[in-house]
Design an enzyme around this catalytic site. Structure first.
Site, PDB file in Angstrom:
ATOM      1  N   CYS A   2       0.896  -1.155  -0.088  1.00 30.14           N
ATOM      2  CA  CYS A   2      -0.280   0.170   0.095  1.00 30.14           C
ATOM      3  C   CYS A   2       0.911   1.335  -0.067  1.00 30.14           C
ATOM      4  O   CYS A   2       2.048   1.297   0.174  1.00 30.14           O
ATOM      5  CB  CYS A   2      -0.846   0.088   1.192  1.00 30.14           C
ATOM      6  SG  CYS A   2      -2.035  -1.559   1.446  1.00 30.14           S
ATOM      7  N   ARG A  27       1.250   1.539  -6.140  1.00 33.55           N
ATOM      8  CA  ARG A  27       1.473   0.418  -4.894  1.00 33.55           C
ATOM      9  C   ARG A  27       0.232  -0.038  -4.408  1.00 33.55           C
ATOM     10  O   ARG A  27      -0.065  -0.936  -3.606  1.00 33.55           O
ATOM     11  CB  ARG A  27       2.081   1.299  -3.807  1.00 33.55           C
ATOM     12  CG  ARG A  27       3.774   1.689  -3.975  1.00 33.55           C
ATOM     13  CD  ARG A  27       4.110   2.401  -2.695  1.00 33.55           C
ATOM     14  NE  ARG A  27       4.228   1.595  -1.799  1.00 33.55           N
ATOM     15  CZ  ARG A  27       5.326   0.750  -1.247  1.00 33.55           C
ATOM     16  NH1 ARG A  27       6.336   0.965  -2.191  1.00 33.55           N
ATOM     17  NH2 ARG A  27       5.563  -0.192  -0.573  1.00 33.55           N
ATOM     18  N   TRP A  74      -3.843  -1.740  -1.294  1.00 40.45           N
ATOM     19  CA  TRP A  74      -4.157  -2.742  -1.898  1.00 40.45           C
ATOM     20  C   TRP A  74      -4.415  -3.849  -1.023  1.00 40.45           C
ATOM     21  O   TRP A  74      -3.779  -4.144  -0.257  1.00 40.45           O
ATOM     22  CB  TRP A  74      -2.539  -3.136  -2.853  1.00 40.45           C
ATOM     23  CG  TRP A  74      -2.755  -4.462  -3.617  1.00 40.45           C
ATOM     24  CD1 TRP A  74      -2.916  -4.338  -4.875  1.00 40.45           C
ATOM     25  CD2 TRP A  74      -2.490  -5.792  -3.369  1.00 40.45           C
ATOM     26  NE1 TRP A  74      -2.923  -5.695  -5.307  1.00 40.45           N
ATOM     27  CE2 TRP A  74      -2.455  -6.675  -4.373  1.00 40.45           C
ATOM     28  CE3 TRP A  74      -2.137  -6.456  -2.000  1.00 40.45           C
ATOM     29  CZ2 TRP A  74      -2.380  -8.025  -4.396  1.00 40.45           C
ATOM     30  CZ3 TRP A  74      -1.763  -7.748  -2.081  1.00 40.45           C
ATOM     31  CH2 TRP A  74      -2.151  -8.566  -3.033  1.00 40.45           C
ATOM     32  N   GLY A 101       1.358  -3.295   5.364  1.00 38.14           N
ATOM     33  CA  GLY A 101       2.028  -4.671   5.909  1.00 38.14           C
ATOM     34  C   GLY A 101       0.906  -5.495   6.486  1.00 38.14           C
ATOM     35  O   GLY A 101      -0.236  -5.484   6.051  1.00 38.14           O
ATOM     36  N   GLU A 479       9.609 -13.929 -19.461  1.00 36.68           N
ATOM     37  CA  GLU A 479       9.221 -12.490 -19.172  1.00 36.68           C
ATOM     38  C   GLU A 479       8.423 -11.893 -20.382  1.00 36.68           C
ATOM     39  O   GLU A 479       7.517 -11.207 -19.970  1.00 36.68           O
ATOM     40  CB  GLU A 479      10.689 -11.620 -19.241  1.00 36.68           C
ATOM     41  CG  GLU A 479      10.472 -10.259 -19.042  1.00 36.68           C
ATOM     42  CD  GLU A 479       9.788  -9.781 -17.746  1.00 36.68           C
ATOM     43  OE1 GLU A 479       9.328  -8.712 -17.654  1.00 36.68           O
ATOM     44  OE2 GLU A 479       9.839 -10.727 -16.823  1.00 36.68           O
ATOM     45  N   GLU A 486      -0.024 -10.191 -17.380  1.00 33.67           N
ATOM     46  CA  GLU A 486      -0.302  -9.291 -16.444  1.00 33.67           C
ATOM     47  C   GLU A 486      -0.995  -8.116 -17.012  1.00 33.67           C
ATOM     48  O   GLU A 486      -1.786  -7.565 -16.203  1.00 33.67           O
ATOM     49  CB  GLU A 486       1.045  -8.987 -15.579  1.00 33.67           C
ATOM     50  CG  GLU A 486       2.102  -8.306 -16.269  1.00 33.67           C
ATOM     51  CD  GLU A 486       3.399  -8.135 -15.321  1.00 33.67           C
ATOM     52  OE1 GLU A 486       2.945  -8.083 -14.079  1.00 33.67           O
ATOM     53  OE2 GLU A 486       4.463  -7.739 -15.973  1.00 33.67           O
ATOM     54  N   HIS A 502       6.850 -31.662 -24.983  1.00 34.02           N
ATOM     55  CA  HIS A 502       6.728 -32.481 -23.585  1.00 34.02           C
ATOM     56  C   HIS A 502       5.499 -32.171 -23.011  1.00 34.02           C
ATOM     57  O   HIS A 502       5.434 -32.110 -21.742  1.00 34.02           O
ATOM     58  CB  HIS A 502       8.208 -32.138 -22.787  1.00 34.02           C
ATOM     59  CG  HIS A 502       9.236 -32.738 -23.269  1.00 34.02           C
ATOM     60  ND1 HIS A 502       9.413 -34.190 -23.308  1.00 34.02           N
ATOM     61  CD2 HIS A 502      10.440 -32.432 -23.955  1.00 34.02           C
ATOM     62  CE1 HIS A 502      10.668 -34.539 -23.871  1.00 34.02           C
ATOM     63  NE2 HIS A 502      11.142 -33.337 -24.546  1.00 34.02           N
ATOM     64  N   LYS A 599       2.846  -2.550  -7.563  1.00 34.53           N
ATOM     65  CA  LYS A 599       4.176  -2.496  -7.743  1.00 34.53           C
ATOM     66  C   LYS A 599       5.426  -3.177  -6.676  1.00 34.53           C
ATOM     67  O   LYS A 599       6.071  -4.140  -7.612  1.00 34.53           O
ATOM     68  CB  LYS A 599       4.598  -1.239  -7.997  1.00 34.53           C
ATOM     69  CG  LYS A 599       6.018  -0.870  -8.291  1.00 34.53           C
ATOM     70  CD  LYS A 599       6.188  -1.345 -10.011  1.00 34.53           C
ATOM     71  CE  LYS A 599       7.538  -0.984 -10.463  1.00 34.53           C
ATOM     72  NZ  LYS A 599       7.742  -1.382 -12.074  1.00 34.53           N
TER      73      LYS A 599
END
Length: 604
Positions: A2, A27, A74, A101, A479, A486, A502, A599
């Site tokens: 956050c 964030r 978040w 947190g 990547e 995303e 495979h 982020k």
């Protein structure tokens, strides 16, 4: 994960708080809120949704004050609702708190507080903090002491900033989550990250775990939890405030893709001497790595793909090297000793899983090194040494320019480690270093001549997207798939090209375009694997130089300049970033703020 912003000074806090929240929205953007001392107590405005919606509601009201706190969330505990948005208060609204947190013992604290008559209005773990502070205030403690007692009760990770009614003071503490202080004459700022206040000041105090800070109009006081003074000197951050804005671009992601020539030039400046074939890394004299027997690279997400790149380069040079997911390190970490170098690769330097893995490796006796973007970050402070990628602030949630800079720094590190161990670098530096010095220009060539918009249009209606590569092309394929999924929300997977047959080949259809990355090594095998998909109906997009044989075989082509294998993957990655961007833009996705992501992942 956050964003926290706080302000103490003579100017009205609201504009500063809202600007800070906009700068920190990468964030978290589930909800947002602000609280200010308005002369008759604490006034609060908060709501679910994005910061822009909060701004509209604040502008309709009359929030004013010189001291305030703000937060963009978040979600971890509880869904994104108005009630769960920060700041949180006690019943009297005499205490307001913002927090980043996870409070691990919040359930026990909540039950204990409810037994003493406290009423809760949210689902969050954060709400226990203002109630604890108010409990100690009711016990007769002064505000600062009440704050310290409340913080001492918490278990878990936190960056906390609190204010008490009618006091022009902010109280803050950190443990396991980032918190920084900005200083500009008689104005003071608290934030989760420097970009929050970068346009106001570049003078920053980086707080450390266990620090408690009292900020008022006269300055800042930093102590430990017991009140013992702690010295934290301000540092000057050399980021340009304009880098935190979008400028002429529609999205931060596109801006940061286009900043890669500049960010790579900054990463290389003063570190390579192409004419003499030398690498200079500040702080690492000759022989710095001669005792290194093995290397472990620990990272998450995009940084993990950069770590794979670095590990492959080291193994090619006959150095034992492994890239490991930091969040799995505690479960399956290989043995370490004093001759093991553990490299933590982390853009922010605050990634919780990577920090925990770093600490575990250090506790077991390994030498540690942080490759990070942020001077003063926890990883940079806690590792034995640090190398900075100098990419500047990256606001888009999808990492772009930082991946490129991480890859370049790990390439340089690999050559230095090899030279110190074996007496000579792995590659011919008289060939590699000139190519490295030309990399910013090569990326500029890719950006100016890309066919990514056309490729995105052509395959817009596909069901799945596969990315394949060998050697250094493999982490680029991973990547490329990560970027695509995303920000487009479409299904995308990356594979070592030989793995297609495979299992994944069963999923290939004419609606499964395959992006094949060619870096100049093992290309014939990659081309064979691409053709195997093509015979099942899949269109193949070759990412390679114009004169590569794959161009004649593939259905489409994304061009990269001809260069060394160590750099070809870097150029291919830029093309895949652009494809992801334009595909997401075609779909109308919120590119800079993809759903469910933030982020800097500062919780496990």
């Amino acid at each position: 994960m956050c964003g926290i912003i706080g302000h103490v000074g003579d100017d009205d806090a609201i504009e500063t708080l809202l600007t800070g929240l906009e700068n920190l929205e990468y964030r978290g953007y589930d909800s947002a809120g602000v609280a200010v001392q308005n002369g008759s107590g604490i006034a609060i405005e908060k709501r679910s949704g994005e910061v822009e919606e909060l701004k509209d509601s604040v502008e309709e009201g009359s929030l004013k004050g010189h001291v305030g706190i703000g937060h963009t969330r978040w979600s971890t505990h509880g869904p994104p609702t108005d009630e769960n948005a920060h700041p949180h208060t006690d019943e009297t609204t005499d205490v307001a708190v913002v927090h980043n947190g996870i409070i691990e013992n919040y359930a026990e604290l909540k039950e204990w507080l409810k037994e003493r008559g406290c009423e809760f209005t949210s689902d969050t773990d954060t709400e226990v903090i203002p109630h604890l502070i108010q409990y100690y205030l009711d016990e007769g403690l002064e505000s600062e002491t009440a704050f310290r007692e409340a913080i001492d009760d918490l278990e878990g990770s936190y960056a906390v900033t609190a204010m008490v009614s009618d006091e022009h003071v902010l109280y803050a503490a950190r443990k396991g989550s980032p918190l920084v202080v900005g200083i500009e004459d008689d104005e003071f700022f608290l934030a989760s990250d420097v970009p929050a206040f970068l346009e106001y000041t570049d003078s920053v105090v980086f707080l450390e775990d266990g620090d408690v800070v009292i900020v008022d109009e006269s300055g800042i006081e930093c102590t430990d939890l017991d009140g013992n003074p702690v010295r934290r000197e301000p540092e000057t951050v050399d980021w340009d405030p304009e880098q935190a804005g979008k400028g002429e671009f529609d999205h931060f992601m596109l801006k940061e893709i286009h900043e890669q020539p500049t960010s790579l030039a900054q990463a290389l400046e003063g570190r390579i001497d192409p004419e003499r074939g030398r690498i200079r890394l500040e702080g690492f004299g000759p022989g710095s790595f001669e005792d290194v027997d093995s290397v472990q690279l620990i990272a998450c997400g995009t940084s993990y793909h950069a770590a794979l790149y670095g590990a492959f380069t080291l193994r090619q040079a006959d150095v034992e090297a492994t890239a490991l997911l930091a969040n799995e390190y505690s479960v399956s970490a290989p043995p370490v000793d004093e001759n093991t170098l553990v490299i933590a690769v982390t853009q922010s330097g605050e990634t919780a899983d990577t920090l925990n893995a770093l600490r575990e490796a250090a506790a077991d006796g390994a030498r540690t090194l942080a490759v990070t973007n942020v001077v003063g970050s926890t990883a940079a402070r806690e590792a034995d040494d640090a190398v900075f990628i100098r990419a500047g602030p990256e606001i888009g949630v999808a990492a772009t320019k930082t991946f490129s800079s991480q890859v370049v720094m790990l390439t340089l590190l690999a050559q230095r480690i090899t030279a110190d161990r074996h007496g000579q670098p792995a590659a011919d530096l008289e060939s590699l270093l000139p190519e490295l010095s030309h990399a910013p220009g090569a990326i500029e060539t890719v950006l100016e001549g890309t066919d990514a918009p056309d490729i995105a249009d052509r395959y817009e209606d596909s069901r799945s997207y596969f990315f394949i590569g060998r050697g250094l092309g493999y982490p680029v394929a991973l990547e490329g798939a990560l970027k695509f999924k995303e920000i487009t929300y479409e299904h995308a997977e990356g594979f070592a090209s030989g793995e297609l047959k495979h299992g994944p080949l069963a999923l290939v259809t004419p609606e499964t375009p395959v992006f094949a990355v060619f870096v100049g090594e093992e290309d014939e095998k990659t081309l064979k694997n691409a053709e195997e998909a093509q015979t099942r109906g899949a269109p193949v997009i070759a990412v390679c130089p114009d004169d590569h044989r794959a161009v004649d075989v593939a259905d489409a082509h994304l061009s990269i300049p001809d260069t060394e294998p160590e750099l070809a993957g870097l150029l291919a990655n830029v093309q895949l970033q652009l494809v992801s961007y334009y595909a997401a833009d075609n779909l109308g996705r919120p590119i800079d703020k993809p759903r469910n992501l933030a982020k800097s992942v500062t919780v496990e």
